[in-house]
Design a protein around this motif. Structure first.
Motif, PDB file in Angstrom:
ATOM      1  N   PHE A  29       0.753  -1.198   0.090  1.00 47.21           N
ATOM      2  CA  PHE A  29      -0.027  -0.083   0.001  1.00 47.21           C
ATOM      3  C   PHE A  29       0.769   1.255  -0.164  1.00 47.21           C
ATOM      4  N   ASP A  30       1.494   1.432   1.218  1.00 51.75           N
ATOM      5  CA  ASP A  30       2.182   2.850   1.129  1.00 51.75           C
ATOM      6  C   ASP A  30       3.225   2.842   2.283  1.00 51.75           C
ATOM      7  N   HIS A  31       4.075   3.905   2.132  1.00 45.81           N
ATOM      8  CA  HIS A  31       4.867   4.025   3.111  1.00 45.81           C
ATOM      9  C   HIS A  31       4.356   5.123   4.155  1.00 45.81           C
ATOM     10  N   GLU A  32       4.486   4.651   5.490  1.00 48.56           N
ATOM     11  CA  GLU A  32       3.983   5.543   6.382  1.00 48.56           C
ATOM     12  C   GLU A  32       4.743   5.709   7.706  1.00 48.56           C
ATOM     13  N   ASP A  33       4.668   6.617   8.381  1.00 51.38           N
ATOM     14  CA  ASP A  33       5.137   6.749   9.854  1.00 51.38           C
ATOM     15  C   ASP A  33       4.251   6.262  10.691  1.00 51.38           C
ATOM     16  N   VAL A  34       4.281   5.224  11.614  1.00 50.05           N
ATOM     17  CA  VAL A  34       3.519   4.586  12.433  1.00 50.05           C
ATOM     18  C   VAL A  34       4.048   5.037  13.961  1.00 50.05           C
ATOM     19  N   VAL A  35       2.977   5.010  14.841  1.00 52.10           N
ATOM     20  CA  VAL A  35       3.290   5.221  16.066  1.00 52.10           C
ATOM     21  C   VAL A  35       3.032   3.831  16.845  1.00 52.10           C
TER      22      VAL A  35
END
Lengths: 794, 144
Positions: free
Chosen positions: A501-507
């Motif tokens: 899907f995507d690159h994301e910064d996650v907590v």
């Protein structure tokens, strides 16, 4: 600043503030015993604390004040206003010094003798001047003013308070939750549609929240000094034990890092230091023999770049002995001789991260038991960092660590399996490859699926199968997307997922122990729509599936350098012809897209021509359908020599042809038919088009050249020469990229516009060794001009 | 003994959870399943931007049959810093125990015995007091 020192400063300042009112009261009534006691306690505490630190001035001052006050308390001396003034002056000086200490300034030379002398009963000396005394009294009575008057000239002094770390964590957690709640709200607002009255304030809220989050993150930051401060002692102890002399040097102690992260790197760092002192730095005698200073140097340098911290640990020791390392690797059966021979030096150096290797000849009490660098590397990578080594025999070794700023937010790749989404830590993801692409080949050995990629066989895991959702027997590998995972151990495996899907910064939030027990997941995070998503624990999965270590690893060590994708994909432009049918043309053929009025087209029998910007082009593609009225779109095709225009109804898209092109016998105007987006698309045959519509217009061959406009020499001598060589001299204000620019070497950076190639001319005949040409080297210059001209035309 | 209890039904039996542990009772909407976990962990659900681990109490007790619940009620509890949603057949009311928890000779049955601290008398009759720590660690942990 040292933590103890910070505490000292904070404590002193607290006491100063508290004693402020006492001081004033004391001044009003110098004989007040209770006041004297309070002030005595203050100077006494300062004196005591100074004992821990090396502040002789401070100690001397407080000691003198303490003595004087002790006399008063014992009744041996009557406190008078002169004494009060003197003590106040001292306390004031202490306050000043405290500020200096906090700002990290030098305390300077002695200058306190007059203050101390003023305490002396018998002394006739007046304390400086009355004016000074009055001012000091004021300062003491109005603490707020004190801050202002002392703060203004002394920048860098920051007010600080002490907070329990738990409280900080609590606040941090609260803010993270607030961010998630905001995301939830944002989603609901989106669903509800545009609502200007709410959207505005919401935007503001979001912005504020982002700011608060940044501040909170900074609150959790600690200076690296904190970590550094414990190292000199460690180095000293180790070097004593090993009979070596080592000096430590720190740089970038002011770089800040998440408190947790500092704790995470403490052990790996300790290990690297042990190794450096034990294996790297030689004994003083050996160093002297090699013309080095007998004291070894261990240097730590930290830098922040973006949201990464880079930490370099360098020693000036003997470097890694590659031969010894390789011998050891062979002796331990990790690699065969032939495998080692094929390795680059860099790869050989990285052998030190292999489990079970150590170059120390003797096992010392400190290191050399062969446990170490592999663990170091694993630990660093676990927190999302990376470590690399560079070494030169005889000169030293340096370790480069890259660390993320925080632990709780990580960069992730979101992938889909089944109808669920999962997050993969991006630090492990090497590359993403489509199973359907032509350079990926699947194979099977026993029950193990393999993918051949860049001529290496890499074992394949399917995420669905790892999760136990799907039996791999009915999995179509070709439909999957392969995520190439590179582990800390350099092992590579392919993880097949349904979708990326995507690159994301996650907590990332921790997960319940019962879920942890599966060893599949590293944490959980929430998607924007509020649904939870699991973060996969790739090293653990690899471990469980036997993807780490073993005989197989060497085959999969794909060279990291070869990052660019080998691809057969041909870029094409999709368009609808005048008959409305979709076709494709190789993008390389298309020079540009023109839109002209249909009046500019002239068709008579076999001859069809279009006029663009005053030039006549052969028209093609007009015979399949009626020309539209008004404006018409043309593809300007070029085979590098000739140009023609191709009439289309609509330009659709650019695409990559990855499938084979199936030739068609029946239609000679096309190269063949290929699949784009699952639909068959005829691919225009450039050769056929150009041969059929005998292109007329020659591409203007003259290459453009820019010459320095402000040089008389260039204008009068260079220009005719260049023009004679077949170049067109570009006008000064011409915007387009010239093919060539000629620059004069003596002008450091001439304000050149864009040019594809640059020739530099130097004023003197001596070879400057920078590829420039002597300005009167006619043959050399002409040769260069010719080389470029033919190079461009080819 | 007048400790407040959340009265609920687990696997068709009357049970109670100490109300002081329960943050709230929610109706679970969507559950994100977590493949590879034991049966009693149904997955994750989001509550006010926090992820809760959803536990099927019946399965967690090792009773074999999943909780039968129409409105999917769950008690939200925090154990060792992690939030859980304990899915029960039905969550009734908060009530008081009228007696101290007592053991019953012969036990409550093997599975119940493990997770229960005893039986209390309530207005609605005898009720088993269930220990949440046992619920969240599930039946497997016990076997180990």
């Amino acid at each position: 600043m040292d933590e103890l020192l910070a505490d000292f400063v904070a404590e002193t300042r607290e006491m100063l503030e508290q004693s402020g009112s006492e001081l004033v009261a004391w001044e009003a009534d110098p004989s007040d015993k209770a006041r004297i006691d309070t002030i005595f306690r203050f100077v006494h505490t300062v004196k005591g604390n100074c004992g821990f630190f090396d502040f002789p001035r401070l100690e001397k001052l407080s000691h003198a004040a303490e003595d004087a006050l002790a006399e008063c308390r014992a009744g041996r001396r009557e406190p008078d206003s002169a004494l009060v003034t003197a003590v106040l002056a001292i306390i004031d000086r202490i306050s000043e010094m405290t500020d200096s200490i906090e700002a990290g300034e030098e305390l300077g030379e002695d200058g306190d003798d007059d203050l101390i002398a003023a305490l002396d009963q018998r002394s006739e000396l007046e304390v400086q001047s009355d004016l000074e005394v009055v001012e000091e009294a004021e300062v003491a009575s109005v603490p707020e003013d004190e801050k202002v008057s002392h703060k203004a000239p002394r920048q860098g002094v920051q007010r600080s308070i002490r907070l329990p770390v738990d409280l900080l964590d609590e606040v941090m957690k609260g803010v993270s939750d607030m961010v998630l709640a905001r995301n939830d709200l944002a989603r609901r607002l989106r669903e509800a549609g545009e609502q200007p009255t709410i959207d505005g304030p919401f935007e503001r809220l979001s912005a504020i929240l982002a700011d608060v989050r940044t501040s909170i993150t900074r609150m959790r930051m600690q200076r690296l000094e904190h970590l550094f401060s414990s190292l000199p002692r460690l180095v000293r102890d180790l070097s004593n034990e090993l009979g070596k002399q080592v000096m430590v040097d720190f740089e970038g102690g002011e770089v800040e890092l998440d408190r947790e992260m500092i704790e995470m790197v403490r052990d790996p760092l300790t290990h690297i230091i042990r190794n450096a002192i034990d294996h790297g730095i030689e004994t003083p005698a050996a160093r002297l023999k090699n013309n080095k200073r007998e004291i070894g140097l261990l240097k730590f340098a930290a830098r922040q770049s973006g949201n990464q911290i880079s930490l370099v640990i360098t020693d000036d020791g003997g470097g890694i002995n590659l031969d010894k390392l390789c011998d050891k690797a062979i002796a331990n059966g990790l690699y065969s001789k032939s495998e080692i021979d094929k390795m680059s030096d860099n790869q050989k150096q990285n052998l030190i991260f292999e489990p079970g290797l150590s170059t120390a000849e003797a096992v010392s009490s400190v290191s050399g038991r062969g446990v170490g660098m592999d663990v170091v590397r694993a630990n660093i990578e676990r927190v999302g960092g990376s470590i690399e080594v560079a070494s030169k025999v005889g000169e030293g070794t340096s370790f480069h660590l890259q660390l993320p700023l925080t632990l709780s937010i990580i960069a992730a790749l979101t992938v889909g399996s089944g109808d669920q989404r999962y997050a993969l830590p991006r630090s492990y993801v090497e590359e993403i490859v489509f199973g359907s692409s032509s350079h990926v080949e699947f194979a099977q050995a026993g029950d193990r699926h393999l993918v051949t990629f860049r001529e290496k066989r890499v074992p394949c895991l399917s995420l669905a199968e790892v999760l136990g959702c799907q039996d791999k027997s009915n999995l179509r590998w070709e439909d999957q997307t392969l995520v190439m995972v590179r582990l800390a151990s350099e092992d590579v495996f392919a993880l097949a997922v349904d979708r990326v899907f995507d690159h994301e910064d996650v907590v990332v939030k921790p997960i319940a122990p019962a879920i942890m027990n599966t060893r599949l997941y590293a944490g959980t995070t929430l998607l924007d729509d509020g649904r939870p998503m699991m973060l996969m624990d790739l090293p653990s999965i690899a471990q469980m599936r036997g993807m780490v270590g073993g005989v197989r690893t060497k085959a999969t060590a794909i060279e990291r350098e070869s990052q660019e994708r080998v691809t057969k994909a041909v870029p094409v432009m999709l368009f609808a012809g005048l008959d409305g049918r979709h076709r494709a043309v190789r993008l390389e053929l298309v020079r540009r897209i023109e839109t002209i009025s249909s009046e500019a087209i002239d068709i008579e029998g076999e001859r069809a021509q279009a006029v663009i910007d005053g030039e006549i082009f052969t028209l093609a593609g007009h015979d399949v359908g009626p020309l539209p009225d008004g404006r018409i779109r043309l593809l300007r095709l070029s085979d590098a020599e000739n140009e023609l225009v191709y009439a289309v109804r609509e330009v659709l898209d650019a695409a990559d042809v990855t499938e084979d092109v199936v030739p068609s016998e029946a239609d000679t105007a096309i190269e063949g038919v290929t699949l784009i987006g699952g639909k068959p698309i005829p691919l225009l045959d450039g050769h056929a088009v150009f041969s059929k519509y005998r292109a007329t217009r020659k591409v203007e061959q003259a290459l453009t050249c820019r010459i320095p406009t402000h040089s008389e020499w260039a204008k009068t001598i260079l220009e005719p020469l260049v023009a004679a060589a077949g170049y067109r001299i570009a006008a000064e204000d011409e915007e387009v990229e010239a093919d060539l620019a000629i620059a004069l070497a003596e002008e450091a950076e001439s304000p050149l516009c864009s040019a594809r190639q640059i020739i530099r001319l130097r004023p003197d005949p001596d070879d400057a060794g920078d590829d420039s040409i002597y300005r009167y080297d006619r043959d050399g210059l002409l040769a260069a001009l010719k080389r470029i001209r033919t190079g461009r035309a080819a | 003994m007048n400790e407040l209890l959340l009265m609920c039904t687990i696997a068709g039996r009357r049970a109670a959870i100490s109300a002081s542990h329960v943050q709230s009772v929610i109706e679970i909407e969507a559950i994100t399943p977590i493949p590879g976990t034991p049966d009693f962990i149904l997955g994750l659900t989001a509550l006010r931007s926090q992820a809760l681990t959803v536990i099927d109490c019946s399965l967690a007790l090792g009773l074999g049959t999943p909780s039968q619940s129409e409105d999917r009620r769950a008690a939200v509890v925090e154990v060792d810093g992690h939030l859980y949603a304990l899915l029960v057949d039905n969550a009734h009311d908060v009530g008081e125990a009228t007696s101290d928890p007592v053991a019953v000779p012969g036990g409550f049955g093997e599975n119940w015995q493990r997770a229960s601290t005893g039986m209390v008398e309530t207005d609605g009759g005898p009720t088993l007091l269930v220990e949440i720590h046992q619920l969240v660690s599930g039946p497997l942990q016990q076997a180990a």
